[in-house]
Motif scaffolding. Structure first.
Motif, PDB file in Angstrom:
ATOM      1  N   UNK A 187       0.824  -1.210   0.000  1.00  0.00           N
ATOM      2  CA  UNK A 187       0.000   0.000   0.000  1.00  0.00           C
ATOM      3  C   UNK A 187       0.860   1.264   0.000  1.00  0.00           C
ATOM      4  N   UNK A 188       2.187   1.079  -0.112  1.00  0.00           N
ATOM      5  CA  UNK A 188       3.092   2.216  -0.198  1.00  0.00           C
ATOM      6  C   UNK A 188       3.665   2.685   1.123  1.00  0.00           C
ATOM      7  N   UNK A 189       3.396   1.951   2.215  1.00  0.00           N
ATOM      8  CA  UNK A 189       3.906   2.340   3.532  1.00  0.00           C
ATOM      9  C   UNK A 189       4.783   1.202   4.059  1.00  0.00           C
ATOM     10  N   UNK A 190       6.052   1.467   4.341  1.00  0.00           N
ATOM     11  CA  UNK A 190       6.958   0.404   4.780  1.00  0.00           C
ATOM     12  C   UNK A 190       6.787   0.058   6.268  1.00  0.00           C
ATOM     13  N   UNK A 218      -8.406  -3.164   4.375  1.00  0.00           N
ATOM     14  CA  UNK A 218      -7.370  -2.143   4.201  1.00  0.00           C
ATOM     15  C   UNK A 218      -7.646  -1.397   2.910  1.00  0.00           C
ATOM     16  N   UNK A 219      -7.686  -0.068   3.010  1.00  0.00           N
ATOM     17  CA  UNK A 219      -7.929   0.781   1.841  1.00  0.00           C
ATOM     18  C   UNK A 219      -6.870   1.871   1.785  1.00  0.00           C
ATOM     19  N   UNK A 249      -6.224   3.156   5.519  1.00  0.00           N
ATOM     20  CA  UNK A 249      -7.201   2.905   6.570  1.00  0.00           C
ATOM     21  C   UNK A 249      -7.309   1.405   6.779  1.00  0.00           C
ATOM     22  N   UNK A 250      -7.153   0.989   8.032  1.00  0.00           N
ATOM     23  CA  UNK A 250      -7.265  -0.412   8.420  1.00  0.00           C
ATOM     24  C   UNK A 250      -8.460  -0.473   9.357  1.00  0.00           C
ATOM     25  N   UNK A 282      -7.827   2.080  12.324  1.00  0.00           N
ATOM     26  CA  UNK A 282      -6.469   2.612  12.341  1.00  0.00           C
ATOM     27  C   UNK A 282      -6.254   3.391  11.055  1.00  0.00           C
ATOM     28  N   UNK A 283      -5.740   4.606  11.172  1.00  0.00           N
ATOM     29  CA  UNK A 283      -5.460   5.415   9.991  1.00  0.00           C
ATOM     30  C   UNK A 283      -3.986   5.782  10.003  1.00  0.00           C
ATOM     31  N   UNK A 284      -3.325   5.515   8.891  1.00  0.00           N
ATOM     32  CA  UNK A 284      -1.900   5.801   8.745  1.00  0.00           C
ATOM     33  C   UNK A 284      -1.749   6.829   7.636  1.00  0.00           C
TER      34      UNK A 284
END
Length: 128
Positions: A33-36, A47-48, A59-60, A68-70
């Motif tokens: 998703x582009x996040x390591x 997961x979106x 968003x998980x 959970x939002x990253x």
């Protein structure tokens, strides 16, 4: 080379008299998703990814119990302490901010209280 700042926001709603058993957690690798990052999350989360140009939001979510939002965006500084200080100011300016629960060098946990019977907890963890 780009430098990214990743801010993690966790908002878990807890109901005082909930009879639910503890959630089973499994590792979720977010690199696709582009996040390591690899996180522990309940089984069968959804997961979106949203791309907002200079910011990506992952968003998980699992029902109303886990959210959970990253947020990942390009950093203008490599000074984690300065970034964290600004994030604390931002959180304290939120409408229902109540208090900082705990602070660490790379982040903090905070409480918001929209009314006298409801408390929400979130955190910001900064990595460059």
């Amino acid at each position: 080379m780009r430098i990214y700042i990743i801010t993690v926001t966790l908002c878990i709603m807890l109901v005082a008299c909930s009879n639910e058993s503890k959630m089973n957690l499994s590792q979720q690798n977010l690199l696709s998703y582009g996040v390591p990052l690899t996180i522990l999350a309940p089984d069968s989360v959804v997961i979106k990814k949203e791309d907002w140009g200079s910011m990506q939001i992952i968003t998980v979510k699992k029902g109303a119990d886990y959210d959970l939002q990253i947020q990942s965006s390009e950093a203008i500084s490599t000074d984690i302490a300065a970034i964290k200080a600004q994030k604390i100011i931002d959180v304290k300016n939120e409408r229902y901010f109540s208090k900082i629960i705990k602070e660490d060098p790379d982040g903090f946990v905070f409480e918001t209280q929209p009314d006298s019977t409801t408390n929400y907890y979130g955190f910001r963890y900064i990595t460059v």
